[in-house]
Design an enzyme around this catalytic site. Structure first.
Site, PDB file in Angstrom:
ATOM      1  N   TYR A   1       1.182  20.103 -67.526  1.00  0.00           N
ATOM      2  CA  TYR A   1       0.035  20.033 -68.446  1.00  0.00           C
ATOM      3  C   TYR A   1      -1.023  21.080 -68.066  1.00  0.00           C
ATOM      4  CZ  TYR A   1      -4.769  18.934 -69.431  1.00  0.00           C
ATOM      5  OH  TYR A   1      -6.085  19.072 -69.749  1.00  0.00           O
ATOM      6  N   HIS A   2      -1.420  21.056 -66.765  1.00  0.00           N
ATOM      7  CA  HIS A   2      -2.467  21.999 -66.354  1.00  0.00           C
ATOM      8  C   HIS A   2      -1.990  23.443 -66.562  1.00  0.00           C
ATOM      9  CE1 HIS A   2      -4.037  18.381 -64.154  1.00  0.00           C
ATOM     10  NE2 HIS A   2      -5.201  18.917 -64.487  1.00  0.00           N
TER      11      HIS A   2
ATOM     12  N   TYR B   1      -4.730   7.406 -54.485  1.00  0.00           N
ATOM     13  CA  TYR B   1      -3.473   8.101 -54.190  1.00  0.00           C
ATOM     14  C   TYR B   1      -3.655   8.959 -52.935  1.00  0.00           C
ATOM     15  CZ  TYR B   1      -2.282   7.111 -59.142  1.00  0.00           C
ATOM     16  OH  TYR B   1      -2.037   6.520 -60.364  1.00  0.00           O
TER      17      TYR B   1
ATOM     18  N   LYS C   1      -2.621  24.793 -69.994  1.00  0.00           N
ATOM     19  CA  LYS C   1      -3.995  25.264 -70.219  1.00  0.00           C
ATOM     20  C   LYS C   1      -4.173  26.690 -69.703  1.00  0.00           C
ATOM     21  CE  LYS C   1      -5.944  21.458 -71.850  1.00  0.00           C
ATOM     22  NZ  LYS C   1      -6.637  21.351 -73.132  1.00  0.00           N
TER      23      LYS C   1
ATOM     24  N   THR D   1      -9.439  23.265 -68.586  1.00  0.00           N
ATOM     25  CA  THR D   1      -9.611  22.264 -67.540  1.00  0.00           C
ATOM     26  C   THR D   1      -9.935  22.920 -66.199  1.00  0.00           C
ATOM     27  OG1 THR D   1      -8.493  20.510 -66.329  1.00  0.00           O
ATOM     28  CG2 THR D   1      -7.087  22.205 -67.220  1.00  0.00           C
TER      29      THR D   1
ATOM     30  N   ASP E   1      -0.503  18.856 -88.069  1.00  0.00           N
ATOM     31  CA  ASP E   1      -0.118  19.268 -86.720  1.00  0.00           C
ATOM     32  C   ASP E   1      -0.369  20.766 -86.551  1.00  0.00           C
ATOM     33  OD1 ASP E   1       1.382  19.954 -84.423  1.00  0.00           O
ATOM     34  OD2 ASP E   1       2.707  18.234 -84.765  1.00  0.00           O
TER      35      ASP E   1
HETATM   36  P1  NAD Z   1      -6.883  12.670 -76.361  1.00  0.00           P
HETATM   37  O1  NAD Z   1      -5.414  12.677 -76.139  1.00  0.00           O
HETATM   38  O2  NAD Z   1      -7.576  11.359 -76.446  1.00  0.00           O
HETATM   39  O3  NAD Z   1      -7.220  13.490 -77.704  1.00  0.00           O
HETATM   40  C1  NAD Z   1      -6.479  14.609 -78.121  1.00  0.00           C
HETATM   41  C2  NAD Z   1      -6.246  14.473 -79.617  1.00  0.00           C
HETATM   42  O4  NAD Z   1      -5.511  15.594 -80.095  1.00  0.00           O
HETATM   43  C3  NAD Z   1      -5.426  13.231 -79.973  1.00  0.00           C
HETATM   44  O5  NAD Z   1      -6.096  12.455 -80.955  1.00  0.00           O
HETATM   45  C4  NAD Z   1      -4.101  13.780 -80.478  1.00  0.00           C
HETATM   46  O6  NAD Z   1      -3.518  12.973 -81.468  1.00  0.00           O
HETATM   47  C5  NAD Z   1      -4.511  15.157 -80.995  1.00  0.00           C
HETATM   48  N1  NAD Z   1      -3.428  16.151 -80.953  1.00  0.00           N
HETATM   49  C6  NAD Z   1      -2.594  16.440 -79.921  1.00  0.00           C
HETATM   50  N2  NAD Z   1      -1.727  17.402 -80.283  1.00  0.00           N
HETATM   51  C7  NAD Z   1      -2.025  17.753 -81.561  1.00  0.00           C
HETATM   52  C8  NAD Z   1      -1.476  18.690 -82.483  1.00  0.00           C
HETATM   53  N3  NAD Z   1      -0.435  19.457 -82.160  1.00  0.00           N
HETATM   54  N4  NAD Z   1      -2.025  18.774 -83.712  1.00  0.00           N
HETATM   55  C9  NAD Z   1      -3.065  17.977 -84.076  1.00  0.00           C
HETATM   56  N5  NAD Z   1      -3.625  17.067 -83.261  1.00  0.00           N
HETATM   57  C10 NAD Z   1      -3.095  16.958 -82.007  1.00  0.00           C
HETATM   58  O7  NAD Z   1      -7.521  13.589 -75.229  1.00  0.00           O
HETATM   59  P2  NAD Z   1      -9.052  13.720 -74.745  1.00  0.00           P
HETATM   60  O8  NAD Z   1      -9.195  12.984 -73.479  1.00  0.00           O
HETATM   61  O9  NAD Z   1      -9.957  13.452 -75.883  1.00  0.00           O
HETATM   62  O10 NAD Z   1      -9.085  15.264 -74.387  1.00  0.00           O
HETATM   63  C11 NAD Z   1      -9.411  16.210 -75.383  1.00  0.00           C
HETATM   64  C12 NAD Z   1      -9.261  17.614 -74.797  1.00  0.00           C
HETATM   65  O11 NAD Z   1     -10.107  17.770 -73.657  1.00  0.00           O
HETATM   66  C13 NAD Z   1      -7.847  17.936 -74.328  1.00  0.00           C
HETATM   67  O12 NAD Z   1      -7.527  19.260 -74.677  1.00  0.00           O
HETATM   68  C14 NAD Z   1      -7.931  17.793 -72.828  1.00  0.00           C
HETATM   69  O13 NAD Z   1      -7.003  18.631 -72.188  1.00  0.00           O
HETATM   70  C15 NAD Z   1      -9.362  18.209 -72.527  1.00  0.00           C
HETATM   71  N6  NAD Z   1      -9.896  17.573 -71.312  1.00  0.00           N
HETATM   72  C16 NAD Z   1      -9.965  16.202 -71.222  1.00  0.00           C
HETATM   73  C17 NAD Z   1     -10.482  15.613 -70.067  1.00  0.00           C
HETATM   74  C18 NAD Z   1     -10.568  14.126 -69.887  1.00  0.00           C
HETATM   75  O14 NAD Z   1     -10.934  13.670 -68.778  1.00  0.00           O
HETATM   76  N7  NAD Z   1     -10.277  13.309 -70.911  1.00  0.00           N
HETATM   77  C19 NAD Z   1     -10.936  16.431 -69.033  1.00  0.00           C
HETATM   78  C20 NAD Z   1     -10.842  17.820 -69.158  1.00  0.00           C
HETATM   79  C21 NAD Z   1     -10.326  18.380 -70.304  1.00  0.00           C
HETATM   80  N1  USQ Z   2      -6.071   9.444 -58.777  1.00  0.00           N
HETATM   81  C1  USQ Z   2      -6.040   8.401 -57.847  1.00  0.00           C
HETATM   82  N2  USQ Z   2      -5.801   7.144 -58.312  1.00  0.00           N
HETATM   83  C2  USQ Z   2      -5.602   6.860 -59.631  1.00  0.00           C
HETATM   84  C3  USQ Z   2      -5.653   7.911 -60.575  1.00  0.00           C
HETATM   85  C4  USQ Z   2      -5.873   9.189 -60.111  1.00  0.00           C
HETATM   86  O1  USQ Z   2      -6.220   8.615 -56.644  1.00  0.00           O
HETATM   87  O2  USQ Z   2      -5.394   5.681 -59.962  1.00  0.00           O
HETATM   88  C5  USQ Z   2      -6.360  10.823 -58.319  1.00  0.00           C
HETATM   89  C6  USQ Z   2      -5.259  11.824 -58.644  1.00  0.00           C
HETATM   90  O3  USQ Z   2      -4.303  11.869 -57.593  1.00  0.00           O
HETATM   91  C7  USQ Z   2      -6.051  13.123 -58.795  1.00  0.00           C
HETATM   92  C8  USQ Z   2      -7.413  12.675 -59.291  1.00  0.00           C
HETATM   93  O4  USQ Z   2      -7.492  11.266 -59.055  1.00  0.00           O
HETATM   94  O5  USQ Z   2      -6.235  13.719 -57.541  1.00  0.00           O
HETATM   95  C9  USQ Z   2      -7.673  12.933 -60.762  1.00  0.00           C
HETATM   96  O6  USQ Z   2      -6.645  12.323 -61.529  1.00  0.00           O
HETATM   97  P1  USQ Z   2      -6.904  11.946 -63.062  1.00  0.00           P
HETATM   98  O7  USQ Z   2      -5.680  11.285 -63.586  1.00  0.00           O
HETATM   99  O8  USQ Z   2      -8.192  11.254 -63.218  1.00  0.00           O
HETATM  100  O9  USQ Z   2      -7.130  13.391 -63.701  1.00  0.00           O
HETATM  101  P2  USQ Z   2      -6.153  14.604 -64.004  1.00  0.00           P
HETATM  102  O10 USQ Z   2      -4.731  14.245 -63.903  1.00  0.00           O
HETATM  103  O11 USQ Z   2      -6.617  15.764 -63.207  1.00  0.00           O
HETATM  104  O12 USQ Z   2      -6.430  14.870 -65.549  1.00  0.00           O
HETATM  105  C10 USQ Z   2      -7.667  14.546 -66.199  1.00  0.00           C
HETATM  106  C11 USQ Z   2      -7.429  14.611 -67.691  1.00  0.00           C
HETATM  107  C12 USQ Z   2      -7.043  16.040 -68.064  1.00  0.00           C
HETATM  108  C13 USQ Z   2      -8.087  17.009 -67.563  1.00  0.00           C
HETATM  109  C14 USQ Z   2      -8.331  16.853 -66.063  1.00  0.00           C
HETATM  110  C15 USQ Z   2      -9.528  17.630 -65.579  1.00  0.00           C
HETATM  111  O13 USQ Z   2      -6.410  13.690 -68.066  1.00  0.00           O
HETATM  112  O14 USQ Z   2      -6.930  16.136 -69.476  1.00  0.00           O
HETATM  113  O15 USQ Z   2      -7.684  18.322 -67.805  1.00  0.00           O
HETATM  114  O16 USQ Z   2      -8.665  15.450 -65.807  1.00  0.00           O
HETATM  115  S1  USQ Z   2      -9.261  18.338 -63.973  1.00  0.00           S
HETATM  116  O17 USQ Z   2      -8.928  17.249 -63.046  1.00  0.00           O
HETATM  117  O18 USQ Z   2     -10.468  19.022 -63.615  1.00  0.00           O
HETATM  118  O19 USQ Z   2      -8.128  19.242 -64.093  1.00  0.00           O
END
Ligand code: NAD
Ligand code: USQ
Length: 392
Positions: A181-182, A255, A185, A144, A74
């Site tokens: 969450y955001h 939504y 970041k 993000t 961790d």
């Molecule tokens: P995910 O949750 O699938 O993967 C994150 C991984 O990090 C997990 O396997 C989790 O177990 C591990 N983790 C969390 N906290 C930890 C800690 N303290 N120590 C060690 N491991 C830890 O998420 P993802 O969708 O793969 O996203 C990866 C990264 O990209 C995140 O930082 C997320 O904010 C960013 N991101 C994701 C998206 C998206 O759409 N999925 C979009 C923009 C940014």
């Molecule tokens: N939304 C809907 N219907 C749904 C799900 C989502 O209308 O069933 C809408 C939400 O209201 C929002 C948008 O879709 O306006 C995006 O939602 P999302 O859940 O797809 O994405 P978000 O919560 O923004 O988070 C995801 C990832 C996060 C990453 C982020 C990038 O989970 O890790 O940081 O996308 S960003 O959106 O650019 O901040």
């Protein structure tokens, strides 16, 4: 190169580890498996079955002949984080390892606190470990696009030139994030920028948009190499959810009015962007920000694209928005720096959407309808500790 992929058991971390390994780099995957725990907590599961990290790595060795090392631990534990950097001696660290769902961070006080402690403390420990053990290590950190929110002006790539009362400076672009969450970041970005300047580090903050897709060149080689596909209302992201909903005959859950717009990208482009950032490292003392997305769409546009591409009948349901977010808003974000480095985007196409219908079709019996509808409300604070006090 020696590259540590932190959060390498997750949705994006695992395919990134495979991709970098396939390019000939020596990879260490670090994870504490928190993501698998959230599934137990929420009663949800990846739609596509995923293997344990050890099984994944063993299969990859069998197929490619390449070894991926594993360290379970961790990042919020400083001893573990220092030991990881000291033992593996990476040249680059790709940091995905955070709690990444906005709805999860908005469940209640304890989930907000967990999210911010996990994300901010983990990153801070990592910054100290890099500074004290080897400041030459290039930190590639996943941020993000949501850090910026939806301002009524163009969003720049990290910084904006401002003239105020006759004086001009280049300053971090204002941040107006929409969940705890955001916000985590944003706090990370400030800490990374400060540490980079203070200790002459090299860092790249990738402000990534919403990712869609599931298969990459390497994960498609064998089902044991698959990455997760989340569709539940907490971890499922919008386009992936809409594709699952259309395939199983569930209404597409828009939504609010669906006018909210987001930057998006294909999972294969996440891999490409990370590789480009690593190949073109930041200079010592440089904190740079890349906006990592390829196209923007409104939520209604996504719903229409999915409805039009799906071969059968699709219904769209407009739900009261559980989130606090701007609906009708201006959105124009600059995203040229990765293109300048050579990014060749996979733009959203009917072919990609259809191939995702195919992936979902194979596993649609695993869908649990109980986790489909949004359960977390941004406007409600529910804090068990506070409620207990009120009850007394
Ligand atoms: P995910 O949750 O699938 O993967 C994150 C991984 O990090 C997990 O396997 C989790 O177990 C591990 N983790 C969390 N906290 C930890 C800690 N303290 N120590 C060690 N491991 C830890 O998420 P993802 O969708 O793969 O996203 C990866 C990264 O990209 C995140 O930082 C997320 O904010 C960013 N991101 C994701 C998206 C998206 O759409 N999925 C979009 C923009 C940014
Ligand atoms: N939304 C809907 N219907 C749904 C799900 C989502 O209308 O069933 C809408 C939400 O209201 C929002 C948008 O879709 O306006 C995006 O939602 P999302 O859940 O797809 O994405 P978000 O919560 O923004 O988070 C995801 C990832 C996060 C990453 C982020 C990038 O989970 O890790 O940081 O996308 S960003 O959106 O650019 O901040």
């Amino acid at each position: 190169m020696k590259i540590a992929v932190l959060g390498g058991d997750g949705y994006l971390g695992w395919p990134t580890a495979l991709h970098l390994s396939a390019q000939g780099h020596d990879i260490l995957v670090v994870d504490n498996f928190a993501r698998r725990q959230y599934d137990f907590e929420l009663g949800a599961e990846s739609l596509v079955p995923i293997r344990s990290l050890k099984q994944r790595v063993d299969k990859w060795r069998e197929i490619s002949g390449r070894t991926i090392e594993i360290m379970a631990g961790d990042l919020t534990d400083p001893e573990f984080t220092y030991e990881m950097v000291r033992k593996f001696t990476p040249e680059a660290v790709v940091h995905f390892a955070e709690q990444r769902a906005a709805p999860y961070s908005m469940i209640d006080r304890s989930h907000a606190v967990y999210t911010q402690v996990n994300n901010v403390v983990g990153t801070l420990n990592l910054l100290y470990a890099i500074a004290e053990i080897d400041p030459e290590i290039h930190l590639v950190k996943l941020g993000t696009m949501g850090e910026y929110g939806t301002p009524n002006i163009d969003i720049e790539e990290g910084f904006i030139e401002i003239t105020h009362k006759g004086r001009t400076d280049v300053l971090p672009f204002p941040k107006q994030p929409g969940s705890f969450y955001h916000l985590s970041k944003v706090h990370d970005s400030h800490n990374i920028m400060f540490a980079t300047k203070a200790w002459n580090l090299r860092s790249t903050d990738l402000n990534q948009g919403v990712v869609y897709g599931q298969e990459t060149e390497e994960t498609a080689m064998h089902s044991d190499l698959a990455t997760r596909l989340d569709y539940d209302a907490v971890f499922g992201t919008v386009l992936n959810r809409f594709i699952v909903q259309a395939t199983i005959g569930h209404p597409i859950t828009v939504y609010g009015t669906g006018d909210q717009t987001r930057g998006m990208l294909d999972i294969r482009d996440t891999l490409q962007c990370i590789h480009l950032a690593i190949k073109n490292p930041a200079q010592p003392g440089e904190y740079r920000v890349f906006n990592q997305f390829t196209e923007s769409f409104s939520i209604s546009q996504l719903a229409n694209l999915v409805s039009e591409t799906f071969p059968g009948h699709v219904t769209v349901e407009m739900l009261d928005n559980p989130r606090t977010e701007a609906l009708s808003h201006y959105y124009n974000a600059v995203h040229t720096k990765l293109l300048d480095l050579g990014l060749q985007p996979h733009l959203l196409s009917d072919t990609l959407i259809s191939s995702l219908f195919g992936v979902v079709e194979q596993h649609k019996d695993r869908v649990d309808l109980d986790v489909m509808r949004p359960s977390v409300q941004w406007r409600k604070t529910s804090s068990p500790v506070r409620e207990e006090k009120v009850a007394k």
